[in-house]
Design an enzyme around this catalytic site. Structure first.
Site, PDB file in Angstrom:
ATOM      1  N   SER A 126       0.816  -0.987  -0.073  1.00  0.00           N
ATOM      2  CA  SER A 126      -0.043  -0.039  -0.074  1.00  0.00           C
ATOM      3  C   SER A 126       0.914   1.262   0.011  1.00  0.00           C
ATOM      4  O   SER A 126       1.978   1.179   0.498  1.00  0.00           O
ATOM      5  CB  SER A 126      -1.020   0.141   1.258  1.00  0.00           C
ATOM      6  OG  SER A 126      -1.410   1.146   1.315  1.00  0.00           O
ATOM      7  N   TYR A 151      -2.218  -0.718  10.885  1.00  0.00           N
ATOM      8  CA  TYR A 151      -2.469  -1.257   9.544  1.00  0.00           C
ATOM      9  C   TYR A 151      -1.188  -1.228   8.643  1.00  0.00           C
ATOM     10  O   TYR A 151      -0.683  -1.943   8.022  1.00  0.00           O
ATOM     11  CB  TYR A 151      -3.457  -0.978   8.931  1.00  0.00           C
ATOM     12  CG  TYR A 151      -3.674  -1.087   7.505  1.00  0.00           C
ATOM     13  CD1 TYR A 151      -4.028  -2.139   6.833  1.00  0.00           C
ATOM     14  CD2 TYR A 151      -3.513   0.246   6.758  1.00  0.00           C
ATOM     15  CE1 TYR A 151      -4.088  -2.302   5.688  1.00  0.00           C
ATOM     16  CE2 TYR A 151      -3.509   0.003   5.194  1.00  0.00           C
ATOM     17  CZ  TYR A 151      -3.754  -1.315   4.758  1.00  0.00           C
ATOM     18  OH  TYR A 151      -3.759  -1.485   3.616  1.00  0.00           O
ATOM     19  N   LYS A 155       1.940  -3.416   6.702  1.00  0.00           N
ATOM     20  CA  LYS A 155       2.292  -3.554   5.099  1.00  0.00           C
ATOM     21  C   LYS A 155       3.745  -3.056   5.268  1.00  0.00           C
ATOM     22  O   LYS A 155       4.511  -3.903   4.192  1.00  0.00           O
ATOM     23  CB  LYS A 155       1.529  -2.395   4.424  1.00  0.00           C
ATOM     24  CG  LYS A 155       0.127  -2.770   4.410  1.00  0.00           C
ATOM     25  CD  LYS A 155      -0.104  -4.082   3.580  1.00  0.00           C
ATOM     26  CE  LYS A 155      -1.604  -4.459   3.393  1.00  0.00           C
ATOM     27  NZ  LYS A 155      -1.781  -5.651   3.125  1.00  0.00           N
TER      28      LYS A 155
HETATM   29  N1  UFG Z   1     -12.856  10.924   3.508  1.00  0.00           N
HETATM   30  C1  UFG Z   1     -13.879  12.020   3.619  1.00  0.00           C
HETATM   31  N2  UFG Z   1     -15.002  11.544   4.261  1.00  0.00           N
HETATM   32  C2  UFG Z   1     -15.343  10.090   4.561  1.00  0.00           C
HETATM   33  C3  UFG Z   1     -14.418   9.066   3.993  1.00  0.00           C
HETATM   34  C4  UFG Z   1     -13.026   9.592   3.804  1.00  0.00           C
HETATM   35  O1  UFG Z   1     -13.783  13.063   3.738  1.00  0.00           O
HETATM   36  O2  UFG Z   1     -16.417   9.962   5.111  1.00  0.00           O
HETATM   37  C5  UFG Z   1     -11.665  11.334   2.678  1.00  0.00           C
HETATM   38  C6  UFG Z   1     -10.356  10.833   3.749  1.00  0.00           C
HETATM   39  O3  UFG Z   1     -10.298  12.008   4.745  1.00  0.00           O
HETATM   40  C7  UFG Z   1      -9.471  10.917   2.850  1.00  0.00           C
HETATM   41  C8  UFG Z   1     -10.153  10.710   1.537  1.00  0.00           C
HETATM   42  O4  UFG Z   1     -11.462  10.667   1.668  1.00  0.00           O
HETATM   43  O5  UFG Z   1      -8.884  12.149   2.501  1.00  0.00           O
HETATM   44  C9  UFG Z   1      -9.960   9.093   0.921  1.00  0.00           C
HETATM   45  O6  UFG Z   1     -10.208   8.453   2.311  1.00  0.00           O
HETATM   46  P1  UFG Z   1     -10.365   6.649   2.303  1.00  0.00           P
HETATM   47  O7  UFG Z   1     -10.788   6.483   3.510  1.00  0.00           O
HETATM   48  O8  UFG Z   1     -11.372   6.366   1.173  1.00  0.00           O
HETATM   49  O9  UFG Z   1      -8.810   6.069   1.864  1.00  0.00           O
HETATM   50  P2  UFG Z   1      -7.215   6.572   2.395  1.00  0.00           P
HETATM   51  O10 UFG Z   1      -6.594   7.187   1.546  1.00  0.00           O
HETATM   52  O11 UFG Z   1      -7.463   7.023   3.843  1.00  0.00           O
HETATM   53  O12 UFG Z   1      -6.999   4.963   2.864  1.00  0.00           O
HETATM   54  C10 UFG Z   1      -6.556   4.186   1.883  1.00  0.00           C
HETATM   55  C11 UFG Z   1      -6.858   2.848   2.075  1.00  0.00           C
HETATM   56  C12 UFG Z   1      -6.125   2.360   3.271  1.00  0.00           C
HETATM   57  C13 UFG Z   1      -4.648   2.909   3.065  1.00  0.00           C
HETATM   58  C14 UFG Z   1      -4.516   4.247   2.813  1.00  0.00           C
HETATM   59  C15 UFG Z   1      -3.037   4.694   2.574  1.00  0.00           C
HETATM   60  O13 UFG Z   1      -8.362   2.687   2.556  1.00  0.00           O
HETATM   61  O14 UFG Z   1      -5.960   1.020   3.216  1.00  0.00           O
HETATM   62  O15 UFG Z   1      -5.112   4.675   1.612  1.00  0.00           O
HETATM   63  O16 UFG Z   1      -2.476   3.757   1.655  1.00  0.00           O
HETATM   64  F1  UFG Z   1      -3.927   2.424   4.025  1.00  0.00           F
END
Ligand code: UFG
Length: 343
Positions: A126, A151, A155
């Protein structure tokens, strides 16, 4: 037909990879304990492929059960290892569970594979391993930083374990580590897609559930970041594009074309999009307004990260083909089809 074991093959990325493997002429064999996936995925796979996919409902951390699979199947040529927990917040609450499952299943696999002469591994890593990067976009040479969650640490640890195992004098293992950016969307058939249990953590399922009326509104996690519109920037890759990267990686390993015993590739589009851009693009893709509000920052969020996708393009010949608009349209189509798969 070359047989490929796919651990976590009933999961989100795993199931899409199973489809691409089968359509590329491989025989995928699924190992999945269904702890975060549903049996209905197998129906979706059958609907797309027109035949059943062999599936062993076992835990990849159970060495004897895994041995039995390799023995029964006989000629497994390679393994794609997806089986892992993936919820950042949950990993903070239950770190031991994450280390046990994510690290434990890899260790078991690495112990059992050589017993059956299996030497090719594609590992699901990741972009979380980069932590908060100093410069963007991140290349595979960008130094990794302390992970922001257990998590993320699993990785990093798994990557380290693969490197150490591969450096042993009697090593025969060849591994490709794929560092995924943010997978979104679903198969065009809408037979398989993401099946989050409970309230989704990830942006796109939250958006589609809000549009479907399951959630009242989306809260955007922070609008005061040092990014063009103040919201976080990520590299959103369509899950089928991501799945295809695995086929290229497996083929490279089986052809013994890898230039090193461990190779690492970013798998992203090479473009960053803000949360607000995703929301606006979703509105365009679905033809409807989304109810959203700006909220506080979410702890542990990296302000911005996106891939330098050059190495995957140059070495693997892998590039993405699906636009953000089409990816979000596929996510919406899947959300609308979900009532048919018993969600
Ligand atoms: N977000 C919102 N509102 C929500 C959900 C998410 O604004 O209800 C935002 C988050 O703050 C972030 C973006 O949308 O800025 C993407 O969020 P995700 O949770 O979809 O994805 P992440 O980038 O946080 O996480 C992903 C994977 C993880 C991994 C991470 C970093 O889900 O498994 O990328 O590699 F660890």
């Amino acid at each position: 037909m070359k047989k490929i074991l796919v651990t976590g093959g009933a999961g989100y990325i795993g199931s899409h990879t199973v489809v691409e493997l089968a359509q590329a002429g491989y025989e995928p064999v699924i190992v999945d304990n269904f702890s975060n996936s549903r049996k209905s995925v197998l129906d979706g796979l059958r609907a797309i492929l027109g035949h059943d996919v062999t599936c062993y409902p076992i835990d990849c951390g159970d060495a004897d059960a895994l041995r039995q699979v390799f023995k029964t199947e006989g000629n497994v040529q390679g393994v794609i290892h997806f089986a892992a927990f993936k919820a950042v917040g949950e990993s903070v609450a239950k770190p031991l569970m994450y280390f046990q499952n994510n690290v434990g299943s890899l260790l078991t696999l690495l112990k059992v594979m050589p017993e059956f002469g299996v030497e090719s591994l594609v590992f699901s890593s990741s972009c979380t391993v980069y932590g908060i990067p100093d410069a963007l976009p991140v290349t595979e040479a960008t130094p990794t930083k302390p992970a922001s969650s257990p998590y993320g640490r699993t990785k990093q640890m798994c990557e380290d374990i693969v490197h150490d195992v591969s450096a042993a004098p009697d090593n025969k293992l060849h591994t490709i580590l794929l560092r995924y950016f943010n997978p979104i969307g679903a198969h065009e058939s809408a037979q398989i897609g993401e099946l989050p249990l409970g309230v989704p953590n990830n942006l796109v399922p939250f958006i589609t559930q809000t549009a479907a009326g399951i959630r009242e509104k989306l809260t955007i996690n922070g609008s005061d970041y040092d990014t063009p519109d103040g919201t976080n920037v990520r590299d959103y890759i369509h899950v089928v594009d991501l799945a295809k990267a695995h086929i290229t990686a497996v083929q490279r390993l089986l052809d013994r074309k890898a230039s090193d015993v461990v190779e690492t590739f970013n798998v992203g589009t090479g473009h960053g999009n803000s949360v607000l851009e995703v929301v606006k693009t979703f509105e365009q893709a679905s033809g409807q307004k989304l109810n959203y509000v700006m909220g506080p920052r979410r702890p542990g969020d990296v302000p911005a990260i996106y891939a330098d996708a050059t190495k995957a393009a140059d070495v693997l010949g892998f590039t993405t083909t699906t636009s953000l608009l089409d990816s979000l349209a596929s996510a919406w189509k899947w959300q609308q089809a979900l009532k048919n798969v018993g969600n």
